[in-house]
Design an enzyme around this catalytic site. Structure first.
Site, PDB file in Angstrom:
ATOM      1  N   ASP A  81       0.843  -1.333   0.147  1.00  0.00           N
ATOM      2  CA  ASP A  81      -0.314   0.268   0.485  1.00  0.00           C
ATOM      3  C   ASP A  81       1.142   1.360   0.524  1.00  0.00           C
ATOM      4  O   ASP A  81       2.047   1.362   0.672  1.00  0.00           O
ATOM      5  CB  ASP A  81      -1.189   0.032   0.985  1.00  0.00           C
ATOM      6  CG  ASP A  81      -0.064  -0.470   1.800  1.00  0.00           C
ATOM      7  OD1 ASP A  81       0.533  -0.187   2.803  1.00  0.00           O
ATOM      8  OD2 ASP A  81      -0.852   1.279   3.418  1.00  0.00           O
ATOM      9  N   GLU A 176       0.443  -1.090   5.697  1.00  0.00           N
ATOM     10  CA  GLU A 176       0.923  -0.931   6.618  1.00  0.00           C
ATOM     11  C   GLU A 176       0.851   0.762   7.015  1.00  0.00           C
ATOM     12  O   GLU A 176       1.439   1.554   8.275  1.00  0.00           O
ATOM     13  CB  GLU A 176       2.393  -1.217   6.034  1.00  0.00           C
ATOM     14  CG  GLU A 176       3.253  -1.439   7.071  1.00  0.00           C
ATOM     15  CD  GLU A 176       4.062   0.612   6.919  1.00  0.00           C
ATOM     16  OE1 GLU A 176       5.167   0.765   7.692  1.00  0.00           O
ATOM     17  OE2 GLU A 176       3.829   1.226   6.355  1.00  0.00           O
ATOM     18  N   ASP A 199      12.109  -2.582   4.223  1.00  0.00           N
ATOM     19  CA  ASP A 199      10.674  -0.399   4.309  1.00  0.00           C
ATOM     20  C   ASP A 199      11.465   0.554   4.791  1.00  0.00           C
ATOM     21  O   ASP A 199      11.113   1.296   5.224  1.00  0.00           O
ATOM     22  CB  ASP A 199       9.650  -1.157   5.125  1.00  0.00           C
ATOM     23  CG  ASP A 199       8.690   0.214   5.158  1.00  0.00           C
ATOM     24  OD1 ASP A 199       8.892   0.778   3.907  1.00  0.00           O
ATOM     25  OD2 ASP A 199       7.242  -0.277   5.355  1.00  0.00           O
ATOM     26  N   HIS A 381       5.896   9.604   0.653  1.00  0.00           N
ATOM     27  CA  HIS A 381       4.962  10.677   1.164  1.00  0.00           C
ATOM     28  C   HIS A 381       4.537  11.596   0.239  1.00  0.00           C
ATOM     29  O   HIS A 381       3.507  12.586   0.814  1.00  0.00           O
ATOM     30  CB  HIS A 381       4.086  10.524   2.502  1.00  0.00           C
ATOM     31  CG  HIS A 381       4.627   8.736   3.094  1.00  0.00           C
ATOM     32  ND1 HIS A 381       3.914   8.937   4.706  1.00  0.00           N
ATOM     33  CD2 HIS A 381       5.138   7.941   2.846  1.00  0.00           C
ATOM     34  CE1 HIS A 381       4.301   7.494   5.047  1.00  0.00           C
ATOM     35  NE2 HIS A 381       4.221   6.773   3.954  1.00  0.00           N
TER      36      HIS A 381
END
Length: 408
Positions: A81, A176, A199, A381
């Site tokens: 995601d 997540e 990650d 992000h």
């Protein structure tokens, strides 16, 4: 089986919109995440790997050992995601073949560019091939870079039968980014002794401690009265919300903190004069300071209720995850193997605390010690996100190095 380079694989994955949704109660939170999860399951199977996708959106793959010795089973996990903070739909990556150290125009938004003056870490990648956004969406390297790196390593393993390895487990997870990545993850079924999430951020990063995390949602009940006749009667919910926020220590915001320093982060304020809703995330590495931060929020709410009347603000504070250090440290050799694998790949490990969280934190508390390794991307992000291709290649190399070390 046709082989594919890591960049082409990554570009295929970022083309799939997989944004998660905090407001949704379903698991996974968005059906579109299943598009990529189904694709990954199918690709693993086409490579000859036993793989399944369950009802909760977890892909689990297993590669049997090809050595006689009994060695620990090791897993590698990444989430599909992308963050709700910015759109992940119709991602149009830009490929910079050989970065020259200057500004990079993000061509989807006139006048917008990635500037070394604002992001000096860009200069660490001069001469390298970079993938950026076009300025209209995020890129999705968090964590599709991790997904691509794991799949690239799997491709290497299945096309090199002489590569010696013990039992290997592969995991891909949804949600997540909204803190629900492994809520229903069956650690027993995954059947690994140790695992790593791919990650992290910049090349070389290695983390086995993260924030303790909580969310705070506060409803503010105001009282709307015609402004011409409001004296002594109106309670403006928006102003009360702003007053509540002003009670929190101003220097303890994300933009003023680093390293082990925790923070209160205002992530949403919505409403009108009549009522408003405030949302915070609360973070700290130290468990005692974390508990104290939650208490501070509640004390601020108590002050507001004392001033404006009981029930003016109603807080709901919920823990999200905890610092994995206490669960990983007793198995410190998993960190040492990652350090050694990075050295084998010509990298110097940068061990540091995560100023965030990973699925590995919750997995560690479920009994699967799970440090976090770099995926290579930066500025996650948002539309300034980018990833150097050599960093992804190094991450894949590190995965293979860890597997080699466990096989020894």
């Amino acid at each position: 089986m046709t082989t594919e380079n890591i960049l082409d694989r990554f570009l295929r994955y970022v083309a799939v919109d997989t944004q998660s949704n905090e407001e949704s109660e379903s698991q996974p939170s968005t059906a579109k995440q299943l598009d990529l999860l189904s694709l990954l399951c199918k690709e693993l199977q086409e490579m000859g790997v036993e793989a399944s996708l369950d009802e909760y959106g977890y892909v689990m793959g297993r590669i049997p050992s090809n050595i006689a010795a009994k060695v620990p089973a090791v897993g590698f996990i990444a989430h599909v995601d992308t963050a709700p903070d910015a759109s992940g739909k119709d991602v149009k990556p830009q490929i910079i073949d050989e970065y020259d150290g200057g500004e990079i125009a993000l061509k989807g938004v006139p006048g917008l560019s990635l500037k070394p003056s604002e992001f000096p870490e860009m200069l660490n990648y001069v001469g390298q091939k970079l993938v950026t956004t076009d300025g209209t969406t995020l890129l999705g390297a968090d964590d599709k870079a991790g997904v691509a790196e794991i799949m690239d390593a799997v491709q290497y393993i299945v096309t090199h039968p002489d590569f010696k390895h013990g039992e290997i487990r592969i995991g891909f997870t949804p949600d997540e980014e909204i803190g629900r990545g492994v809520v229903k993850f069956d650690v027993k079924k995954f059947d690994a002794d140790y695992a790593y999430t791919m990650d992290g951020g910049e090349v070389g990063e290695l983390e086995f401690e993260n924030f303790n995390a909580a969310s705070a949602k506060i409803h503010v009940q105001g009282r709307n009265v015609h402004p011409g006749y409001a004296k002594g009667k109106m309670k403006n919910a928006l102003l009360i919300a702003m007053e509540l926020n002003s009670l929190l220590p101003v220097e303890q915001k994300p933009e003023f903190t680093e390293g082990y320093e925790g923070f209160f982060h205002l992530i949403a304020l919505n409403g009108s004069v009549e009522e408003a809703d405030i949302a915070y995330i609360i973070r700290d590495h130290d468990r005692n300071l974390f508990e104290s931060r939650k208490e501070t929020i509640l004390k601020c709410c108590g002050f507001i209720n004392g001033k404006y009347g009981e029930g003016t603000v109603e807080p709901v504070v919920k823990d999200q995850y905890y610092n994995m250090r206490e669960m990983v440290e007793p198995h410190y050799h998993v960190v040492e193997k990652a350090v050694k694998a990075m050295e084998m790949a010509g990298l110097k490990a940068k061990i540091q605390p995560i100023r965030g969280g990973t699925d590995g934190a919750n997995l560690s508390f479920k009994g699967l010690p799970c440090p976090n390794i770099f995926a290579g991307g930066l500025n996650f992000h948002g539309k300034m996100e980018f990833v150097p291709v050599p960093s992804m290649e190094k991450a894949s190399e590190v995965i293979l190095g860890i597997i080699r070390l466990f096989a020894e």
